[in-house]
Design a protein around this motif. Structure first.
Motif, PDB file in Angstrom:
ATOM      1  N   SER A  17       0.824  -1.209   0.000  1.00  0.00           N
ATOM      2  CA  SER A  17       0.000   0.000   0.000  1.00  0.00           C
ATOM      3  C   SER A  17       0.857   1.258   0.000  1.00  0.00           C
ATOM      4  CB  SER A  17      -0.936   0.018   1.219  1.00  0.00           C
ATOM      5  OG  SER A  17      -0.193  -0.052   2.416  1.00  0.00           O
ATOM      6  N   ALA A  18       0.295   2.317  -0.580  1.00  0.00           N
ATOM      7  CA  ALA A  18       0.961   3.615  -0.554  1.00  0.00           C
ATOM      8  C   ALA A  18       0.752   4.261   0.808  1.00  0.00           C
ATOM      9  CB  ALA A  18       0.392   4.509  -1.652  1.00  0.00           C
ATOM     10  N   CYS A  19       1.704   5.072   1.220  1.00  0.00           N
ATOM     11  CA  CYS A  19       1.580   5.728   2.528  1.00  0.00           C
ATOM     12  C   CYS A  19       2.330   7.050   2.530  1.00  0.00           C
ATOM     13  CB  CYS A  19       2.121   4.817   3.638  1.00  0.00           C
ATOM     14  SG  CYS A  19       3.910   4.644   3.618  1.00  0.00           S
ATOM     15  N   GLY A  20       2.016   7.858   3.542  1.00  0.00           N
ATOM     16  CA  GLY A  20       2.793   9.057   3.831  1.00  0.00           C
ATOM     17  C   GLY A  20       3.766   8.756   4.950  1.00  0.00           C
ATOM     18  N   SER A  21       4.799   9.540   5.074  1.00  0.00           N
ATOM     19  CA  SER A  21       5.843   9.293   6.070  1.00  0.00           C
ATOM     20  C   SER A  21       5.895  10.409   7.108  1.00  0.00           C
ATOM     21  CB  SER A  21       7.206   9.184   5.389  1.00  0.00           C
ATOM     22  OG  SER A  21       8.246   9.158   6.347  1.00  0.00           O
ATOM     23  N   PHE A  22       6.135   9.997   8.357  1.00  0.00           N
ATOM     24  CA  PHE A  22       6.359  10.950   9.445  1.00  0.00           C
ATOM     25  C   PHE A  22       7.836  11.099   9.780  1.00  0.00           C
ATOM     26  CE2 PHE A  22       1.983   9.443  10.800  1.00  0.00           C
ATOM     27  CZ  PHE A  22       1.342  10.618  10.454  1.00  0.00           C
ATOM     28  N   ARG A  23       8.700  10.420   9.065  1.00  0.00           N
ATOM     29  CA  ARG A  23      10.120  10.397   9.389  1.00  0.00           C
ATOM     30  C   ARG A  23      10.961  10.845   8.196  1.00  0.00           C
ATOM     31  NH1 ARG A  23       9.107  10.746  14.346  1.00  0.00           N
ATOM     32  NH2 ARG A  23       7.498   9.258  14.973  1.00  0.00           N
ATOM     33  N   GLU A  24      11.886  11.763   8.452  1.00  0.00           N
ATOM     34  CA  GLU A  24      12.783  12.230   7.387  1.00  0.00           C
ATOM     35  C   GLU A  24      13.500  11.071   6.726  1.00  0.00           C
ATOM     36  OE1 GLU A  24      13.536  15.107   6.037  1.00  0.00           O
ATOM     37  OE2 GLU A  24      12.973  16.719   7.425  1.00  0.00           O
ATOM     38  N   GLU A  25      13.933  10.093   7.556  1.00  0.00           N
ATOM     39  CA  GLU A  25      14.721   8.983   7.022  1.00  0.00           C
ATOM     40  C   GLU A  25      13.892   7.991   6.221  1.00  0.00           C
ATOM     41  OE1 GLU A  25      13.737   7.875  11.359  1.00  0.00           O
ATOM     42  OE2 GLU A  25      14.181   9.678  10.179  1.00  0.00           O
ATOM     43  N   MET A  26      12.574   8.035   6.377  1.00  0.00           N
ATOM     44  CA  MET A  26      11.678   7.187   5.579  1.00  0.00           C
ATOM     45  C   MET A  26      11.165   8.054   4.439  1.00  0.00           C
ATOM     46  SD  MET A  26       9.680   5.048   8.543  1.00  0.00           S
ATOM     47  CE  MET A  26      10.595   3.884   9.594  1.00  0.00           C
ATOM     48  N   ALA A  27      11.976   8.184   3.422  1.00  0.00           N
ATOM     49  CA  ALA A  27      11.751   9.174   2.366  1.00  0.00           C
ATOM     50  C   ALA A  27      10.891   8.606   1.243  1.00  0.00           C
ATOM     51  CB  ALA A  27      13.096   9.619   1.805  1.00  0.00           C
ATOM     52  N   PRO A  28      10.293   9.483   0.437  1.00  0.00           N
ATOM     53  CA  PRO A  28       9.551   9.010  -0.729  1.00  0.00           C
ATOM     54  C   PRO A  28      10.389   8.062  -1.582  1.00  0.00           C
ATOM     55  CG  PRO A  28       9.111  11.333  -0.386  1.00  0.00           C
ATOM     56  CD  PRO A  28      10.182  10.951   0.603  1.00  0.00           C
ATOM     57  N   GLY A  29       9.785   6.940  -1.966  1.00  0.00           N
ATOM     58  CA  GLY A  29      10.494   5.905  -2.703  1.00  0.00           C
ATOM     59  C   GLY A  29      10.988   4.772  -1.830  1.00  0.00           C
ATOM     60  N   HIS A  30      11.017   4.994  -0.501  1.00  0.00           N
ATOM     61  CA  HIS A  30      11.428   3.937   0.422  1.00  0.00           C
ATOM     62  C   HIS A  30      10.243   3.035   0.753  1.00  0.00           C
ATOM     63  CE1 HIS A  30      15.083   6.314   2.232  1.00  0.00           C
ATOM     64  NE2 HIS A  30      15.063   6.338   0.916  1.00  0.00           N
ATOM     65  N   PHE A  31      10.555   1.800   1.186  1.00  0.00           N
ATOM     66  CA  PHE A  31       9.540   0.865   1.666  1.00  0.00           C
ATOM     67  C   PHE A  31       9.707   0.679   3.169  1.00  0.00           C
ATOM     68  CE2 PHE A  31       8.553  -1.842  -2.373  1.00  0.00           C
ATOM     69  CZ  PHE A  31       8.294  -0.690  -3.092  1.00  0.00           C
ATOM     70  N   VAL A  32       8.615   0.431   3.861  1.00  0.00           N
ATOM     71  CA  VAL A  32       8.637   0.181   5.304  1.00  0.00           C
ATOM     72  C   VAL A  32       7.903  -1.140   5.556  1.00  0.00           C
ATOM     73  CG1 VAL A  32       8.029   1.026   7.604  1.00  0.00           C
ATOM     74  CG2 VAL A  32       8.634   2.661   5.791  1.00  0.00           C
ATOM     75  N   ILE A  33       8.557  -2.072   6.251  1.00  0.00           N
ATOM     76  CA  ILE A  33       7.899  -3.317   6.641  1.00  0.00           C
ATOM     77  C   ILE A  33       7.217  -3.050   7.977  1.00  0.00           C
ATOM     78  CG2 ILE A  33       8.155  -5.782   7.036  1.00  0.00           C
ATOM     79  CD1 ILE A  33       8.982  -4.821   4.217  1.00  0.00           C
TER      80      ILE A  33
END
Length: 289
Positions: A86-102
């Protein structure tokens, strides 16, 4: 039991590349029709199923996605492992657009959705203390890493109702006081329902933008977000293609107990259970009923 991987694709992800013997199935469930037909086939010898969460053409809003029908349909087809993308927005600078989060934790702020298969006539309480499957999440992490994706192993996902995005005050609350990492609209009640259906579930959140907390958020063009969304979808297809080799055909019991979640969860005495509800639970809870 053989592995069957079910992929629920979010915004921008409407297919799986390289499926052999691919065909679309219309699946009927007691909970209504799923979001769309389900694409099945095999990839490197492992059975796969793909369900576009919003339907092809993006016809369902986050609130109107038929979550119960989707999970029931996947279980009915024989899926053992669900990968939510799923697409998401990020609250963390280090989790930047284009990154994936498990994702490994959720805060559920949705309020207009049916969140359980159970209820009056057959009450059940499953644990979602650890709402995702660690084994499956690690496979997704390893597949993303092998694909060259910048991926973060762990994060808390704030599930909001939508369809509007957050206010600035909400965004700051979720980021600064609640400690959330990403925000989206679709992983709840999906994860809870997968647990009730005794399916292993992993959530791969693909960052498209920083939420409204970010001082540069207002300067980001919609076209840039769409470009990131398309790029993320291409990465996700590459990640998915690597999963069969990691998960393999043979599958034992889940070491984290996802496939036994209903054991000790059913509260209603057998003689008090509603036959009509039990009939609807044939795929989801047939093992226990």
């Amino acid at each position: 039991m053989d592995t069957m991987i079910g992929v629920i694709g979010g915004s921008g992800l409407y297919e799986i590349d390289g499926l052999e013997d691919a065909r679309w199935h219309a699946v009927e469930t007691p909970w209504g029709a799923p979001s769309d037909e389900i694409l099945t086939g095999t990839l490197d010898g492992v059975r796969m199923a793909f369900l576009p969460r919003h339907g092809r053409g993006h016809v369902h809003s986050p609130t109107t996605v038929p979550y119960r029908a989707n999970i029931d349909a996947l279980k009915r087809l024989g899926v053992t492992d669900v990968i939510s993308v799923s697409a998401c927005g990020s609250f963390r600078e280090e989790m930047a657009p284009g990154h994936f989060v498990i994702v490994d934790q959720f805060i559920d702020r949705t309020f207009a959705r049916e969140k359980s298969f159970f209820g009056t006539g057959c009450v059940a309480h499953v644990s979602v203390a650890h709402p995702t499957c660690e084994r499956l999440g690690k496979a997704c992490f390893d597949a993303a890493l092998a694909q060259g994706i910048t991926v973060h192993p762990g994060g808390t996902y704030l599930a909001m109702e939508g369809p509007q995005f957050s206010t600035l005050a909400e965004s700051k609350l979720y980021r600064e006081q609640w400690g959330c990492d990403v925000i989206g609209m679709t992983n709840m009640p999906e994860a809870k329902l997968a647990r009730e259906a005794e399916l292993c579930y992993a959530s791969v959140a693909m960052v498209t933008d920083y939420d409204s907390w970010h001082p540069d958020h207002g300067e980001v063009e919609v076209t840039e977000i769409i470009r990131t969304l398309i790029g993320n979808s291409e990465k996700a297809r590459g990640m998915i293609a690597r999963l069969p080799a990691l998960l393999t055909t043979a599958r034992g019991t889940c070491e984290h107990g996802c496939d036994r979640a209903l054991e000790n969860a059913l509260m209603t005495a057998p003689e008090k259970r509603d036959p009509a509800l039990l009939a609807k639970l044939d795929a989801v809870a047939g093992r226990m009923l």
